[in-house]
Scaffold this motif. Sequence first.
Motif, mmCIF file in Angstrom:
data_model
loop_
_atom_site.group_PDB
_atom_site.id
_atom_site.type_symbol
_atom_site.label_atom_id
_atom_site.label_comp_id
_atom_site.label_asym_id
_atom_site.label_seq_id
_atom_site.Cartn_x
_atom_site.Cartn_y
_atom_site.Cartn_z
ATOM 1 N N ALA A 131 0.835 -1.203 0.000
ATOM 2 C CA ALA A 131 0.000 0.000 0.000
ATOM 3 C C ALA A 131 0.871 1.255 0.000
ATOM 4 N N ARG A 132 1.990 1.224 0.723
ATOM 5 C CA ARG A 132 2.929 2.351 0.716
ATOM 6 C C ARG A 132 3.585 2.487 -0.662
ATOM 7 N N HIS A 133 3.997 1.345 -1.229
ATOM 8 C CA HIS A 133 4.686 1.348 -2.524
ATOM 9 C C HIS A 133 3.777 1.900 -3.624
ATOM 10 N N GLN A 134 2.484 1.576 -3.558
ATOM 11 C CA GLN A 134 1.530 2.022 -4.576
ATOM 12 C C GLN A 134 1.009 3.432 -4.306
ATOM 13 N N GLY A 135 1.443 4.023 -3.181
ATOM 14 C CA GLY A 135 0.996 5.372 -2.843
ATOM 15 C C GLY A 135 -0.413 5.441 -2.304
ATOM 16 N N GLN A 136 -0.937 4.305 -1.832
ATOM 17 C CA GLN A 136 -2.307 4.268 -1.304
ATOM 18 C C GLN A 136 -2.387 4.815 0.120
ATOM 19 N N VAL A 137 -1.285 4.758 0.842
ATOM 20 C CA VAL A 137 -1.225 5.295 2.203
ATOM 21 C C VAL A 137 0.101 6.032 2.366
ATOM 22 N N ASP A 138 0.100 7.014 3.256
ATOM 23 C CA ASP A 138 1.313 7.763 3.546
ATOM 24 C C ASP A 138 1.650 7.569 5.024
ATOM 25 N N LEU A 139 2.483 6.585 5.295
ATOM 26 C CA LEU A 139 2.824 6.246 6.673
ATOM 27 C C LEU A 139 4.257 6.657 6.969
ATOM 28 N N LYS A 140 4.429 7.422 8.031
ATOM 29 C CA LYS A 140 5.766 7.861 8.431
ATOM 30 C C LYS A 140 6.526 6.751 9.150
ATOM 31 N N GLU A 141 5.795 5.880 9.823
ATOM 32 C CA GLU A 141 6.438 4.822 10.593
ATOM 33 C C GLU A 141 5.602 3.552 10.510
ATOM 34 N N ILE A 142 6.264 2.424 10.339
ATOM 35 C CA ILE A 142 5.592 1.126 10.309
ATOM 36 C C ILE A 142 5.954 0.371 11.587
ATOM 37 N N THR A 143 4.953 0.024 12.369
ATOM 38 C CA THR A 143 5.229 -0.708 13.617
ATOM 39 C C THR A 143 4.897 -2.194 13.506
ATOM 40 N N TRP A 144 4.230 -2.586 12.409
ATOM 41 C CA TRP A 144 3.895 -4.001 12.192
ATOM 42 C C TRP A 144 5.129 -4.709 11.636
ATOM 43 N N ARG A 145 5.675 -5.642 12.399
ATOM 44 C CA ARG A 145 6.902 -6.323 11.999
ATOM 45 C C ARG A 145 6.604 -7.707 11.452
ATOM 46 N N ARG A 146 7.552 -8.260 10.753
ATOM 47 C CA ARG A 146 7.419 -9.630 10.277
ATOM 48 C C ARG A 146 7.812 -10.601 11.383
ATOM 49 N N VAL A 147 7.441 -11.878 11.219
ATOM 50 C CA VAL A 147 7.735 -12.854 12.260
ATOM 51 C C VAL A 147 8.289 -14.140 11.669
ATOM 52 N N LEU A 148 8.957 -14.893 12.511
ATOM 53 C CA LEU A 148 9.531 -16.186 12.156
ATOM 54 C C LEU A 148 9.556 -17.006 13.433
ATOM 55 N N ASP A 149 9.251 -18.297 13.344
ATOM 56 C CA ASP A 149 9.184 -19.105 14.561
ATOM 57 C C ASP A 149 10.530 -19.741 14.902
ATOM 58 N N VAL A 150 11.604 -19.000 14.665
ATOM 59 C CA VAL A 150 12.944 -19.453 15.027
ATOM 60 C C VAL A 150 13.696 -18.255 15.598
ATOM 61 N N ASN A 151 14.431 -18.453 16.681
ATOM 62 C CA ASN A 151 15.253 -17.375 17.219
ATOM 63 C C ASN A 151 16.445 -17.138 16.291
ATOM 64 N N ASP A 152 16.484 -15.974 15.661
ATOM 65 C CA ASP A 152 17.580 -15.638 14.749
ATOM 66 C C ASP A 152 17.946 -14.174 14.984
ATOM 67 N N ARG A 153 18.985 -13.949 15.779
ATOM 68 C CA ARG A 153 19.328 -12.575 16.161
ATOM 69 C C ARG A 153 19.684 -11.700 14.959
ATOM 70 N N MET A 154 20.129 -12.308 13.841
ATOM 71 C CA MET A 154 20.498 -11.529 12.665
ATOM 72 C C MET A 154 19.294 -10.835 12.026
ATOM 73 N N LEU A 155 18.099 -11.330 12.317
ATOM 74 C CA LEU A 155 16.897 -10.772 11.700
ATOM 75 C C LEU A 155 16.118 -9.844 12.632
ATOM 76 N N ARG A 156 16.609 -9.628 13.836
ATOM 77 C CA ARG A 156 15.860 -8.810 14.797
ATOM 78 C C ARG A 156 15.702 -7.374 14.316
ATOM 79 N N ASN A 157 16.742 -6.828 13.716
ATOM 80 C CA ASN A 157 16.688 -5.464 13.183
ATOM 81 C C ASN A 157 17.333 -5.452 11.801
ATOM 82 N N ILE A 158 16.520 -5.156 10.776
ATOM 83 C CA ILE A 158 17.006 -5.208 9.400
ATOM 84 C C ILE A 158 16.465 -4.016 8.608
#
Length: 212
Positions: free
Chosen positions: A142-169
């Motif tokens: 929706a951001r890419h298509q210009g449908q919404v103008d969001l300054k900050e995204i708080t919805w993060r992706r998830v994975l059911d494995v502990n992987d510290r490399m993916l905590r902040n990307i």
Amino acid sequence: MLTDIEIAQQTKLIPIDQLAHEYGLSDDQFIPYGRDKAKVALDTSNPKGKLILVTATSGMPAGSGKTTTSIAVAQAFKKLGEKACLALREPSLGPSFGMKGGAAGGGYSQVVPMESINLHFTGDFHAITAANNLLAALIDNARHQGQVDLKEITWRRVLDVNDRMLRNIVTGLGGPANGIPTETGFDITAASELMAIICLAAGEEDLRFRLD
């Protein structure tokens, strides 16, 4: 001394349909997943019995023994001739491959088939992971298509494995065709926004409202 997995694999399992019938469930009240697992229909219209809650306030590196204690309490009631049933949250893959080594109890107080429950069970965690990440993709699109103008995204992706490399990307690199560069990260599925919403929802209609 036998290990947890050795104890679990030496246990002779009762077929899940036989076990369900012993607890008063009819065939239309549960869906078998193989010979040793099933999903039970949610029916709160006729509650029976008493509820005992087992919890803890302080965590330790290898866990606080909440699951093992809960299983032991249920086993004790059965030993006393009472009709007891135990409800546990589904284990996350994170502890299974970490220091804890699983979250299905231990010793002779564990749920079986232990390795199946710890790894994939009936696939519910994977469904939540996919749904959570689908919502993340919809927001980004929706951001890419210009449908919404969001300054900050708080919805993060998830994975059911502990992987510290993916905590902040940073996502969206590689030019405009790949989206908008954004600082984000992966949480573990059990700690996802969607998991919290599902736990709070009173039913399908309420779930849709909360997701909206």
